[in-house]
Motif scaffolding. Structure first.
Motif, mmCIF file in Angstrom:
data_model
loop_
_atom_site.group_PDB
_atom_site.id
_atom_site.type_symbol
_atom_site.label_atom_id
_atom_site.label_comp_id
_atom_site.label_asym_id
_atom_site.label_seq_id
_atom_site.Cartn_x
_atom_site.Cartn_y
_atom_site.Cartn_z
ATOM 1 N N PHE A 44 0.837 -1.192 0.000
ATOM 2 C CA PHE A 44 0.000 0.000 0.000
ATOM 3 C C PHE A 44 0.874 1.244 0.000
ATOM 4 O O PHE A 44 1.850 1.334 0.746
ATOM 5 C CB PHE A 44 -0.901 -0.003 1.238
ATOM 6 N N VAL A 45 0.518 2.213 -0.844
ATOM 7 C CA VAL A 45 1.281 3.465 -0.951
ATOM 8 C C VAL A 45 0.542 4.566 -0.191
ATOM 9 O O VAL A 45 -0.609 4.880 -0.507
ATOM 10 C CB VAL A 45 1.469 3.880 -2.423
ATOM 11 N N GLU A 46 1.208 5.145 0.823
ATOM 12 C CA GLU A 46 0.647 6.287 1.553
ATOM 13 C C GLU A 46 1.000 7.556 0.793
ATOM 14 O O GLU A 46 2.043 8.169 1.010
ATOM 15 C CB GLU A 46 1.194 6.338 2.969
ATOM 16 N N ARG A 47 0.128 7.965 -0.076
ATOM 17 C CA ARG A 47 0.427 9.070 -0.975
ATOM 18 C C ARG A 47 0.722 10.390 -0.252
ATOM 19 O O ARG A 47 1.598 11.145 -0.689
ATOM 20 C CB ARG A 47 -0.724 9.245 -1.964
ATOM 21 N N PRO A 48 0.024 10.720 0.850
ATOM 22 C CA PRO A 48 0.328 12.005 1.498
ATOM 23 C C PRO A 48 1.683 12.042 2.189
ATOM 24 O O PRO A 48 2.093 13.094 2.686
ATOM 25 C CB PRO A 48 -0.811 12.168 2.508
ATOM 26 N N ARG A 49 2.393 10.915 2.194
ATOM 27 C CA ARG A 49 3.724 10.887 2.800
ATOM 28 C C ARG A 49 4.837 10.774 1.764
ATOM 29 O O ARG A 49 6.002 10.598 2.115
ATOM 30 C CB ARG A 49 3.827 9.732 3.803
ATOM 31 N N LEU A 50 4.500 10.875 0.497
ATOM 32 C CA LEU A 50 5.526 10.722 -0.530
ATOM 33 C C LEU A 50 6.548 11.852 -0.496
ATOM 34 O O LEU A 50 7.703 11.660 -0.866
ATOM 35 C CB LEU A 50 4.877 10.628 -1.917
ATOM 36 N N HIS A 51 6.145 13.049 -0.042
ATOM 37 C CA HIS A 51 7.143 14.115 0.079
ATOM 38 C C HIS A 51 8.168 13.791 1.156
ATOM 39 O O HIS A 51 9.305 14.256 1.102
ATOM 40 C CB HIS A 51 6.456 15.461 0.373
ATOM 41 N N GLY A 133 9.060 4.867 -10.876
ATOM 42 C CA GLY A 133 9.499 5.432 -12.141
ATOM 43 C C GLY A 133 10.896 6.006 -12.036
ATOM 44 O O GLY A 133 11.427 6.209 -10.943
ATOM 45 N N PRO A 134 11.516 6.291 -13.179
ATOM 46 C CA PRO A 134 12.914 6.750 -13.184
ATOM 47 C C PRO A 134 13.124 8.131 -12.564
ATOM 48 O O PRO A 134 14.227 8.454 -12.135
ATOM 49 C CB PRO A 134 13.274 6.757 -14.675
ATOM 50 N N LEU A 135 12.086 8.975 -12.516
ATOM 51 C CA LEU A 135 12.212 10.310 -11.928
ATOM 52 C C LEU A 135 11.168 10.491 -10.819
ATOM 53 O O LEU A 135 10.567 11.553 -10.680
ATOM 54 C CB LEU A 135 12.035 11.386 -13.011
ATOM 55 N N SER A 136 11.015 9.459 -10.006
ATOM 56 C CA SER A 136 10.020 9.461 -8.934
ATOM 57 C C SER A 136 10.688 9.796 -7.602
ATOM 58 O O SER A 136 11.808 10.318 -7.548
ATOM 59 C CB SER A 136 9.312 8.111 -8.869
ATOM 60 N N VAL A 137 10.033 9.485 -6.493
ATOM 61 C CA VAL A 137 10.480 9.973 -5.190
ATOM 62 C C VAL A 137 11.837 9.405 -4.748
ATOM 63 O O VAL A 137 12.658 10.142 -4.183
ATOM 64 C CB VAL A 137 9.411 9.697 -4.106
#
Length: 413
Positions: A44-51, A133-137
């Motif tokens: 599961f990806v916690e999107r609001p924590r990607l920063h 992806g190659p330019l992701s987080v």
């Protein structure tokens, strides 16, 4: 003759898809139904924590198999590459193989991604807050670490909540790097003046430079090309210029809007195929359900739960209901020690006092945790999650898509 087992396939295991799956598992226990959840990643990806991931603070990974344990939901990991709404099957890549999954009902919850097509050069030169992806987080974090000591210029394009949170995070954790936010309009103008003013003050405290009214025409290898102004050089460019739905729905032939979101009726059924429900960032109702539906975690949970409720009603031969809801509030992190939070009940407009500083950050992080916790509770108590304003969409009934002759329930109330 025994009734044929009905197949429900849910595409996407984000907040909306997971909520829909967990709630449906409870609502269909006494029915001859098989639920399959399809997702590209196994966790599961916690999107609001990607920063936070982009600055070296990855959240705990939660395997989807653990989140689904005991529910009876079948999980299939793979990339969805095609949908045939007439023959009612989904095509997915599983490793080097392709696999078809047939369905009677489909819940489309593939969410959104950063808009990489609006400006030339984004794909080649700009990082985004995408999970892969190659330019992701994760590559962004590596690049930030490489420049941490020597210094450099980080440019964030976009001043919505995503760009603001990323600018604050970088400025707080990498003081040797210059941070600059470039925006086409006014910085932080998506909320009212009080909130905007506080966010501007926070950026000033963090020494983040704001470049407003700048129209980015293209992104080069080391500079932004600005219409009618000097170009802006950078060592790292982060693109936070908005989100769009995945192209799959448009390619499938479903009716979509300019951002690729599936247009749905008040019951969250696709206008062209009433056995396809769309939820979360992937959906846009043709009529406002009591409040403007924007891409957010809260609306992901609400639409996922509502689609599950309606599909459960449909399977039992009951009348489906139109979506209605109210917003509660919003919080925006401004670095590691500050945030601004405010109530937005019911129409997504800030009201009452603001919570700022460490208190604002604590409250913001609590609600990010709470939204994920709601999925845990829903697993054990399907139907537990509820929201206010459910009756606000009761008037949205004049654009109702009638079901096909074979459908259990032709209308909604």
């Amino acid at each position: 003759m025994a009734e044929k087992q009905r197949q429900i396939v849910i595409l996407g295991a984000g907040y909306a898809g997971m909520m829909a799956a967990l709630r449906l598992s409870g609502k269909t226990k006494k029915q001859d139904v098989e639920i399959t959840l399809v997702n590209a990643a196994g966790h599961f990806v916690e999107r609001p924590r990607l920063h936070e991931v982009a600055t070296g603070h990855p959240p705990q990974k939660r395997p989807l198999a653990d989140m689904l344990a005991g529910t009876g939901i079948h999980f299939r990991q793979g990339y969805v590459t095609g949908i045939d709404p007439e023959e009612q099957w989904v095509l997915m890549d599983v490793g080097r193989d392709q696999e078809k999954i047939s369905y009677d009902y489909l819940v489309y919850a593939l969410g959104s991604r950063t808009d990489r097509e609006s400006v030339p050069g984004i794909d080649e030169y700009a990082y985004t807050l995408d999970a892969s992806g190659p330019l992701s987080v994760e590559p962004l974090y590596d690049q930030l670490e490489n420049l941490a000591e020597s210094g450099g210029q980080v440019v964030i394009v976009g001043s919505g909540a995503t760009g603001i949170e990323m600018a604050g995070e970088i400025a707080d954790l990498y003081p040797n790097l210059g941070a600059k936010v470039v925006t086409q309009g006014e910085f932080g103008a998506f909320k009212n003046e009080r909130v905007q003013t506080y966010m501007r003050q926070a950026m000033a405290r963090l020494k983040v430079e704001l470049v407003e009214q700048a129209n980015v025409m293209a992104i080069g290898e080391d500079e932004l090309i600005i219409d009618g102004r000097e170009n802006i050089p950078f060592d790292i460019c982060l693109w936070a210029g908005g989100f769009v739905a995945l192209p799959l729905a448009r390619e499938t032939g479903l009716q979509v809007n300019a951002r690729g979101q599936i247009m749905v009726d008040p019951a969250l059924r696709a206008l062209s195929h009433d056995n396809i429900y769309a939820v979360g960032d992937a959906a846009q109702p043709v009529q406002q359900p009591g409040a403007p539906l924007r891409m957010s975690l809260f609306t992901a949970l609400v639409t996922g739960a509502h689609a599950a409720n309606n599909l459960g009603r449909r399977l039992r031969g009951k009348i489906e209901k139109p979506l209605g809801f109210s917003y509660y509030g919003q919080g925006i992190a401004l670095g590691r020690h500050d945030a601004v939070g405010f109530a937005t009940f019911p129409d997504d407009q800030p009201i009452g006092p603001m919570l700022t500083g460490r208190l604002g950050l604590v409250v913001r992080n609590f609600f990010v945790w709470l939204i994920l916790f709601m999925l845990t509770v829903e697993r054990w108590r399907p139907g537990f999650f509820f929201w206010l304003g459910g009756n606000r969409g009761k008037d949205a009934t004049d654009l109702i898509v009638k079901s096909s002759p074979a459908a259990e329930q032709p209308t909604i109330l």
